[in-house]
Design a protein around this motif. Structure first.
Motif: not given
Length: 237
Positions: A19-28
């Protein structure tokens, strides 16, 4: 949006539009051999990440288990190479699917650990040198394409701790842990994995591409301390 949790093969068919666009994806990635305690902290780290990202997917390694997994330990000479290939490919595809959809991902094990398992197969003479080279050639190409973890949490426990935890679980089928044909076989696999994990994470720690992402913990480290270290290591703003 609630956290999307993938914990069985049936969950792999799930998909959501964040439901939100533009945030950077994080991989842990939570790394370590069977019995290291990965599942225990997986969801707690996901809950922490949800406070910083709108869309989070949690990948329990049991979601990648296939109906032939028992053959991996009961007849590894016949099935080990093929099943290990499937694990490697499925893991990379699954992570890429959720990252490309805009989700941050917290997962058990990453593609960086796949050499651990094929090296064990080779050490036990369950794959040939040709098969090993084919596997590592494909892994090298996939590694060039795949996103590396932003934080790689290595739970470094001894083989004896892993074995004790496995043997304390009466129903390993329900827990999703490997079913070995006997105790001797179980000890052999766990001890080999322990050795190969030490080797692999020494390689990763020496690699400039990944060294700054590795967080190593011995048994008994509090989850809150691990979360604090994650927040200091990666940008969540």
């Amino acid at each position: 949006m609630p956290i999307v949790r993938l914990s069985t093969p049936a969950d792999l068919e799930r998909t959501f539009v964040p439901d939100i666009a533009g945030e950077s994806a994080v991989l842990i990635s939570i790394s370590g051999q069977t019995g290291a305690g990965k599942s225990t902290i997986l969801n707690k780290i996901a809950d922490f990440l949800r406070g910083h990202r709108a869309a989070v997917a949690v990948i329990d390694e049991k979601s990648l288990h296939n109906p032939y997994l028992d053959r991996y330990f009961h007849d590894p000479e016949r099935f080990g190479f093929e099943i290990q290939l499937r694990f490697m490919l499925d893991r990379v595809i699954l992570v890429e699917r959720w990252l490309s959809a805009g989700f941050s991902v917290v997962m058990e094990r990453s593609h960086l650990e796949d050499p651990v398992f094929v090296r064990t197969l080779r050490e036990m003479s369950y794959v040939t040198d040709v098969e090993f080279d084919l596997y590592m050639g494909l892994w090298t190409r996939l590694n060039e394409r795949a996103k590396p973890p932003d934080a790689l949490i290595f739970l470094d426990v001894t083989a004896s701790v892993s074995l004790a935890r496995l043997e304390s679980r009466e129903d390993q089928t329900a827990s999703g842990h490997p079913i070995f044909p006997d105790h001797e076989t179980q000890h052999r696999w766990i001890e080999s994995w322990h050795k190969q994990y030490k080797r692999r994470f020494a390689e990763i720690a020496a690699d400039r591409r990944y060294s700054s992402t590795v967080l190593r913990y011995t048994d008994g480290m509090a989850v809150d301390a691990i979360i604090q270290h994650i927040s200091q290591r990666i940008s969540l703003h």
